[in-house]
Design a protein around this motif. Sequence first.
Motif, PDB file in Angstrom:
ATOM      1  N   THR A 126       0.820  -1.043  -0.048  1.00 12.11           N
ATOM      2  CA  THR A 126      -0.031   0.107   0.043  1.00 12.11           C
ATOM      3  C   THR A 126       0.875   1.209   0.169  1.00 12.11           C
ATOM      4  OG1 THR A 126      -1.871  -1.061   1.216  1.00 12.11           O
ATOM      5  CG2 THR A 126      -1.850   1.160   1.303  1.00 12.11           C
ATOM      6  N   ILE A 127       0.851   2.163  -1.065  1.00 12.14           N
ATOM      7  CA  ILE A 127       1.553   3.224  -1.090  1.00 12.14           C
ATOM      8  C   ILE A 127       0.474   4.457  -0.671  1.00 12.14           C
ATOM      9  CG2 ILE A 127       2.624   4.939  -2.740  1.00 12.14           C
ATOM     10  CD1 ILE A 127       3.189   2.424  -4.522  1.00 12.14           C
ATOM     11  N   THR A 128       0.937   5.149   0.265  1.00  5.70           N
ATOM     12  CA  THR A 128       0.145   6.451   0.568  1.00  5.70           C
ATOM     13  C   THR A 128       0.458   7.637  -0.076  1.00  5.70           C
ATOM     14  OG1 THR A 128       1.889   6.878   2.122  1.00  5.70           O
ATOM     15  CG2 THR A 128       0.028   5.626   3.300  1.00  5.70           C
ATOM     16  N   THR A 129      -0.541   8.510  -0.567  1.00  9.18           N
ATOM     17  CA  THR A 129      -0.440   9.394  -1.282  1.00  9.18           C
ATOM     18  C   THR A 129      -0.950  10.782  -0.906  1.00  9.18           C
ATOM     19  OG1 THR A 129      -2.715   8.878  -2.241  1.00  9.18           O
ATOM     20  CG2 THR A 129      -0.800   7.657  -3.365  1.00  9.18           C
ATOM     21  N   THR A 130      -0.595  11.732  -1.318  1.00 11.22           N
ATOM     22  CA  THR A 130      -0.921  13.220  -1.189  1.00 11.22           C
ATOM     23  C   THR A 130      -1.220  13.759  -2.502  1.00 11.22           C
ATOM     24  OG1 THR A 130       0.716  13.392   0.866  1.00 11.22           O
ATOM     25  CG2 THR A 130      -0.194  15.322   0.169  1.00 11.22           C
TER      26      THR A 130
END
Length: 156
Positions: free
Chosen positions: A80-84
């Motif tokens: 899971t890649i967290t994004t902004t």
Amino acid sequence: MKRQGGFTLIELVVVIVILGILAVTAAPRFLNLQDDARNASLEGLKGAMAGATGIVYGRAAIDGVETIDGGSISGASGDTITTTWGYPEASENGIGKSVVGLSDGSDWAVVSGSDATKYSIRYTFADSKETDKCYVQYAISSAQGSEPKLTVIECE
């Protein structure tokens, strides 16, 4: 009969030996190939990060999370890649998981004290003792719609 002037074979050999010794001792001081190799590696990391941000943003747009501050997507390896705002967050869970080789710690390490928030993080060589001298900084704006800024500070 005229006598020809010139160098003897032994004189030529002595000069060649002296030039060889000078070249072996002086050339490494003038040719700092290690710094050039490190700078090229930093530029390569910058390119990998730039490519990863585009891919992650595309995936975030497909998933419909490019307008969310604090979203996440599923990476190629199932992470899971967290994004902004659709771009990888400036953290080990964001850009660290987006680029292959950043999260395992074998080649690259997070610069300690680099204010590793979700908006800025720095990476340097894992074996480097002078972590503040050369690194790649990944910074993302807290405002929606701006692309991440990648900066390389080269080794001296």
